[in-house]
Design a protein around this motif. Sequence first.
Motif, PDB file in Angstrom:
ATOM      1  N   ASN A 122       0.831  -1.203   0.000  1.00 32.65           N
ATOM      2  CA  ASN A 122       0.000   0.000   0.000  1.00 32.65           C
ATOM      3  C   ASN A 122       0.868   1.256   0.000  1.00 32.65           C
ATOM      4  N   GLU A 123       1.942   1.230   0.800  1.00 35.38           N
ATOM      5  CA  GLU A 123       2.837   2.394   0.842  1.00 35.38           C
ATOM      6  C   GLU A 123       3.489   2.627  -0.518  1.00 35.38           C
ATOM      7  N   SER A 124       3.768   1.528  -1.217  1.00 34.39           N
ATOM      8  CA  SER A 124       4.464   1.686  -2.493  1.00 34.39           C
ATOM      9  C   SER A 124       3.488   1.850  -3.652  1.00 34.39           C
ATOM     10  N   GLY A 125       2.206   2.068  -3.332  1.00 35.80           N
ATOM     11  CA  GLY A 125       1.251   2.402  -4.384  1.00 35.80           C
ATOM     12  C   GLY A 125       0.548   1.227  -5.039  1.00 35.80           C
ATOM     13  N   THR A 126       0.707   0.016  -4.480  1.00 35.29           N
ATOM     14  CA  THR A 126      -0.076  -1.121  -4.977  1.00 35.29           C
ATOM     15  C   THR A 126      -1.181  -1.388  -3.958  1.00 35.29           C
ATOM     16  N   PRO A 127      -2.403  -1.004  -4.268  1.00 35.55           N
ATOM     17  CA  PRO A 127      -3.461  -1.185  -3.270  1.00 35.55           C
ATOM     18  C   PRO A 127      -3.681  -2.673  -2.988  1.00 35.55           C
ATOM     19  N   ALA A 128      -3.574  -3.015  -1.733  1.00 40.94           N
ATOM     20  CA  ALA A 128      -3.674  -4.426  -1.362  1.00 40.94           C
ATOM     21  C   ALA A 128      -4.411  -4.545  -0.052  1.00 40.94           C
ATOM     22  N   ARG A 129      -4.834  -5.749   0.204  1.00 43.17           N
ATOM     23  CA  ARG A 129      -5.628  -5.994   1.398  1.00 43.17           C
ATOM     24  C   ARG A 129      -5.174  -7.296   2.023  1.00 43.17           C
ATOM     25  N   LEU A 130      -5.171  -7.307   3.337  1.00 41.78           N
ATOM     26  CA  LEU A 130      -4.884  -8.544   4.075  1.00 41.78           C
ATOM     27  C   LEU A 130      -6.191  -9.118   4.586  1.00 41.78           C
ATOM     28  N   VAL A 131      -6.378 -10.400   4.425  1.00 36.11           N
ATOM     29  CA  VAL A 131      -7.461 -11.086   5.131  1.00 36.11           C
ATOM     30  C   VAL A 131      -6.834 -12.242   5.901  1.00 36.11           C
ATOM     31  N   HIS A 132      -6.899 -12.144   7.198  1.00 35.85           N
ATOM     32  CA  HIS A 132      -6.307 -13.180   8.056  1.00 35.85           C
ATOM     33  C   HIS A 132      -7.426 -13.936   8.751  1.00 35.85           C
ATOM     34  N   LEU A 133      -7.345 -15.258   8.716  1.00 35.55           N
ATOM     35  CA  LEU A 133      -8.360 -16.088   9.359  1.00 35.55           C
ATOM     36  C   LEU A 133      -7.754 -16.749  10.596  1.00 35.55           C
ATOM     37  N   SER A 134      -8.392 -16.575  11.725  1.00 30.65           N
ATOM     38  CA  SER A 134      -7.887 -17.225  12.937  1.00 30.65           C
ATOM     39  C   SER A 134      -8.881 -18.231  13.496  1.00 30.65           C
TER      40      SER A 134
END
Lengths: 284, 284, 568, 568
Positions: free
Chosen positions: C488-500
Amino acid sequence: MLPLELYNGIESAWCPGCGNFPMLKAFKQALAELEVRPEELLLVSGIGQSGKFPHYLKCHTFNGLHGRTLPVATGARLANPALKVVAVAGDGDCYGEGGNHLLATLRRNPDLTLVVHNNQVYGLTKGQASPTSDQGFKTVLQPAGVPYPPLHALALAVAQDGSWVGRGFAGDGEHLTGLYKQALTHQGFSLLEVLQPCVSFNKVNTYEWYRQRVYRVEAEPGYDPENELWAYQKAKEWGERIPIGVIYRKTRPTLEEAHPALRAGPLASQITTRPINQLLADFF
Amino acid sequence: MLPLELYNGIESAWCPGCGNFPMLKAFKQALAELEVRPEELLLVSGIGQSGKFPHYLKCHTFNGLHGRTLPVATGARLANPALKVVAVAGDGDCYGEGGNHLLATLRRNPDLTLVVHNNQVYGLTKGQASPTSDQGFKTVLQPAGVPYPPLHALALAVAQDGSWVGRGFAGDGEHLTGLYKQALTHQGFSLLEVLQPCVSFNKVNTYEWYRQRVYRVEAEPGYDPENELWAYQKAKEWGERIPIGVIYRKTRPTLEEAHPALRAGPLASQITTRPINQLLADFF
Amino acid sequence: MAIDLNILIGGAAGQGVHAITLPLAKALVRQGAQVLFVQDYQSRIRGGHLFNQIRVADRPLMASREGVDLLVALNQETVTLHQAELSPEGVIIYDAARVKELPAGRPAVALTHEALLPGTQAGEIAVNAGACGAVLGLFKASLAPLLTLLTETFADKGAQVVEWNLKAATRGYELAKTQGFRVSLAYLTPPSKPRLLISGHEALALGALAAGLNFISGYPMTPWTSVLNTIGQRAVRWGVVVEQAEDEIAAINMAIGASYAGARAMTGTSGGGFCLMTEALGLAAMTETPLVIVEAMRPGPSTGLPTRTEQGDLSFVLYAGQGDSPRAVLAPGTPAQGFALAVKAFHLAERYQIPVFLLTDQYFGDTQFTHTASEFPEVQAQPAPASGPASDPYERYAFTESGISPRRLPGFGPQVVVADSDEHTPDGHLTEDLTVRVKMHDKRLRKLETLVQELNGITTVGAADAPLTLACWGSSLGPVAEAVDRLNESGTPARLVHLSELWPFPRAVATAALSGTKKLVLVEMNATGQLNRLLRQETGLAADHLVLKYDGTPFTPEYILKELKGHI
Amino acid sequence: MAIDLNILIGGAAGQGVHAITLPLAKALVRQGAQVLFVQDYQSRIRGGHLFNQIRVADRPLMASREGVDLLVALNQETVTLHQAELSPEGVIIYDAARVKELPAGRPAVALTHEALLPGTQAGEIAVNAGACGAVLGLFKASLAPLLTLLTETFADKGAQVVEWNLKAATRGYELAKTQGFRVSLAYLTPPSKPRLLISGHEALALGALAAGLNFISGYPMTPWTSVLNTIGQRAVRWGVVVEQAEDEIAAINMAIGASYAGARAMTGTSGGGFCLMTEALGLAAMTETPLVIVEAMRPGPSTGLPTRTEQGDLSFVLYAGQGDSPRAVLAPGTPAQGFALAVKAFHLAERYQIPVFLLTDQYFGDTQFTHTASEFPEVQAQPAPASGPASDPYERYAFTESGISPRRLPGFGPQVVVADSDEHTPDGHLTEDLTVRVKMHDKRLRKLETLVQELNGITTVGAADAPLTLACWGSSLGPVAEAVDRLNESGTPARLVHLSELWPFPRAVATAALSGTKKLVLVEMNATGQLNRLLRQETGLAADHLVLKYDGTPFTPEYILKELKGHI
Ligand SMILES: Cc1ncc(C[n+]2csc(CCOP(=O)(O)OP(=O)(O)O)c2C)c(N)n1
Ligand SMILES: Cc1ncc(C[n+]2csc(CCOP(=O)(O)OP(=O)(O)O)c2C)c(N)n1
Ligand code: SF4
Ligand code: SF4
Ligand SMILES: [Mg+2]
Ligand SMILES: [Mg+2]
């Protein structure tokens, strides 16, 4: 005698000063004296510091699971009785996780040697009590000390008519070499327990502690390892005095004799497809 | 004495004539005489014909896995030392699959009773050899007969300083009731092995076979179950003469005493959340 | 300026690497730094090379990263193996008696026994404590917290040892203070809310204690042993029965016996030991006995790499045991989650009368994270195990709509409590009535339908509509989150989805969180993508790309970004 | 006219129900009938109700069906429990001393000791043998084959017993011959190619023997024991080492030790025992030791219903053991498949040096099917285990393209053979080199990529473009095939797809066989649809509807058709 270099294995990862080193040395000495060549010898081990023993030696090696040395060794003997088979186990390995196999193997009496590296502690997992830890031995998990007495392993073996039961001490290499030789040449199941100081996790049962206590049972006037009651008493002796040497001996038929298929040699040489018409004959 | 009807369980599925019936009767008798009420008693069993025993009795019941009676029973004792706990096992169950737990339980000495229904055969699975089958005992799987001698279970227990070791015979109900009572009231681990004829799969070790051989050890002049060597010899006696009665006894601290938490009563009454600030204190 | 320093402390096993790292790390935390402390060790007690890493920053840290800014070398091997990782301005602090060759042109601080504790028999203490002091000196950090910590840590070794430690640390501090270093931590101030350094397994163990655990049985096995030890050391104080079992079979059966009889019980192991527990796992499910099981993963198959990390046992714990049998599987990603999920595990186990897994791994277990106390909330008291109305005569397995039958404890009332591993009637006795069988089997499995509604366990970072989603589970949370931050900082919009919270699979929430992304990447520490299998099986969604790692070491953000190249 | 008769023979456990059913069934086979013989029993030795069913037809049979045409009642309970199943023209043959109440208006044949063997002490022999004769009499079948079989069966019990059996059978035959019955089997003629009656486990055991098995270790457990017994009884003749182990852990470890040392080895168990084998399963995978494992399923969880049937362990065997580890899973549907897949299992185990499962169940194991000898082809001799070139110095785990390393046996040459459960170097020694770890892990898993090309195992019935497909696996083949036949006969075009080679999942062939249908129904003997999960995970295909059964008894075509109502 064969040259000792014949048995050189990979570099060891044991702690400097560990009781496993003199055991390795004495074992190689025994092999060399008995002229057992690496390719005639199978070492089966479990998981623990002793489990690494076969790697530090040149020989056929099956380093299996924690506690399961004896069934693997028995299976190998039953597949190829031409192999000399030695099962190498830790005290936790053999008397803890694998206790049930020890009971069964004593009954079966396969012609193999079990060497128990008894450091009275779980070495590889960093110092928990083992079944042979003395009562009161303090560990991280049992800060008040182990609340119950140790397993009386050799008495267990005598009570089950183990066909050869002995104890050695890593600090007495020459004596130990002799015991290895006897165990390896005994016909039937031989259980050799070796007192093996763990310099990292057992600060109680040290070389010195053992040295002050062990004595050679064969020096006892008239001692007869075929006298069961006497052997039983020696097997239970633990404290101020600890016997080493051949504790008990009893002649018994071996497991291998009970399997007629083995008379025709190793199973690997007997593999053959079988005729279907003969197999099906019963089913019509 | 309490009324015997108090202990009525569900209808049994054992074969008519099975040695388990007189055992059930003697056990109920012992409970009634000791005035142990159903709600004070927990029976833990494994899988096998003996595993069904608790169902045929009214009491708390945990019928678990083949071979695992002792750890379940030990866990229950360590959770609630107010319960009277009896582990019921078969010879295969306890000396075969579960042998390792027997070794460990002898060391631990929890205050519970283990009753081994020894019919010298695997009953429920239809007649394979058990660890106590006599050498030569023929089965479908071992048509030439079991090739090795039986486990010497009582000698094993004596060698490990089992705190109460006895043997009963299903064909001698009155004597058996007395043994049940002694085992149940003994402080510490009591191992009561009962010779229990299996009329369906053991055609060798029948009521008659046992009857011709058993004798009451207490009738032996001067017999002292606290004399270890004598007890060891009696424990190994098997053949023309088979001793029944209290074979060995040794006073030892119980496992429960080693767990300070149990001084405050059953764990179920002690369940409480704990303050987070105190738990975290060490970590700053 | 954002601070982000990596300290690597290496030496031979048995040389005290672990012993010195903890006080140093804590000293940094106490003066306000955010710290992540990772242990790396081989399966040997002495002599093998091992190293610890302390990452220090001014923002919360959840992963280690690559590169070394400060190399503390207690032996030559540390220099040889790790010099290539040194950042351009990296500095070496070393034991001059043991390290003979240094890379040319690197700033370095030499430590010797003579310079630190002249004329004493202090042995390894000198350089060990000296190195700790030197690190702080180099950073221009405060020495005082370290001195307090050394005093606390070595109090029970006697006054002499404490004195040597303090002296050596102070001397080391002074030696290094004069050495130039690109960043200074002099500006740090102790945090207003005190912070703690805690590992995943410690937090999980505290969660269990907080939730009222009072019985634990286990057999040692790396990496699970640290859970057992953490509780064992606190057992007398908190009234916990701790029993070291003869094997894992006994461990779980004891815990089941204790739970049946009313204890709040837990057991645990690693994969190899868990194999031996699978039969009794089914026993717990069949007898409907509450049980919490820690399964701490390490690389398999078989003995594998005993002291390293992997996420290779997910599929196994989902289906272990014969037949269809209910269970829940929770896999925490941080110590705070470890604490919370341990509490939840006891709640679920007790409410649904099933076995519940806490699925962790060596990285999660041993790595110490910086947390504030407020991340460990007080645990709500829960109802006693045997509450609510029960029929008379009592039916342990009474058929109910929810599948949950009223539980009673043996010895706490006039009813007898009958539990059976065979298929059984409502009153607990064995049966061969096949209609009862079906009803009872349905009843057991039905419990999961309610339970799944209590599951969620989704952590997200980044915009909901990001075209790239990185999904992961368990201990990979930290590195993946940092990778997503960097994207995200480097301009590639991304998302984390973590399953616990993984089983029963929370289909609705997981589908909601994962659908609608352009590209779905699963990031897992195993060779076959076990979560990906589960996801496809349960939702039909499947990863467009897998980032896998199975060399025994945890993910780093750098590794993940590298593996993504060409795929985003 | 198509003949399809169901005979149900019931009595108390211990009364000899099994003993009389086999000669009767064989007698029918010998005179040309097609027979399917199913046993149903409880987990008790005596006294419980049990019954066997013989289905007789003039076309090959692969399933039992509902309804009873001939009820042979050795006790009252048989009548009470099964009279409702009697078809309109059904007849009862009964032991008049034990059965006191019969349904009104039913044709019945009473048997008594007095009428059959007057004045003898023949006990149960009288009515048992008499009933066998009576069945044949009623059918107007030939008595001679039964007399031969009784003579063979009871030869070792002595002349008196044989004589009683012959006499009673003949008397029973005559008594019943006069009774009218709707069909006659008088037209049957002995088959040109002799037929045999064989159970799944018997055929599997013979396959193992044919393939060269010479070591088996095991611990008794229903329903696996029948495999062990079948081999045990033939061990001396064929030179097989059979060892009864102290527990399942020992059983599998012994087999691994034997296989490492060169034996062609097998072990087996049922689900509960398999739990105890999972650790060593990983050991076999890690040490690359060939091993065939029979997993004979019964309903779980836990002890469950020990003597009944289920297909509930598929997911478990796919993923059992920690870490990602290679294995193959084969699940035969008929005795002929059991034989062929046993042979294939040894071939795959040895060629790929992995554990291979034969996944069966109680229904498959105990049910006896009619086959011709030609369905059991002669086995091709296979190359010796340790053949092909090997490096010098020898590397047990040499890296190769296929992942398969040249195997050597200890004691058969100058090289030492080093096997290790830890991660290891090519020469077998333990290592912590993480690059080697990755290569070795890849090597092990890579073997499955080649192996999967040897898998197919798809059986189909019906048109390839049928809009309705019923998919199933393992022992459900028979009932589902018959249900599909009936659908097609009744004008609903349907197709069967049966999978017998399940792992590594043969994606290509399975997708080809299953795609393109309008409606996909999975038919499984478990509660959660385990093949359906696998299918979705591996192919994205998922069932539109599940037909499940988990009451412990096998599918019948009728049950499947009933469950399909409203869904097709
Ligand atoms: C099933 C299983 N449980 C636990 C372990 C962990 N483990 C490895 S070695 C060991 C104990 C070692 O003690 P011992 O057998 O006495 O050997 P030592 O290291 O002392 O020689 C344990 C518990 C394991 N590898 N497998
Ligand atoms: C793990 C496991 N292995 C095997 C079995 C099958 N099994 C059930 S009872 C039994 C043996 C019964 O013999 P024993 O313990 O002597 O009891 P008995 O029936 O003779 O009373 C066996 C092998 C099982 N239930 N679980
Ligand atoms: S820990 Fe103990 S047993 Fe292990 S290598 Fe070190 S000294 Fe030897
Ligand atoms: S099989 Fe044997 S032990 Fe089992 S109930 Fe029948 S007689 Fe008793
Ligand atoms: Mg040890
Ligand atoms: Mg028995």
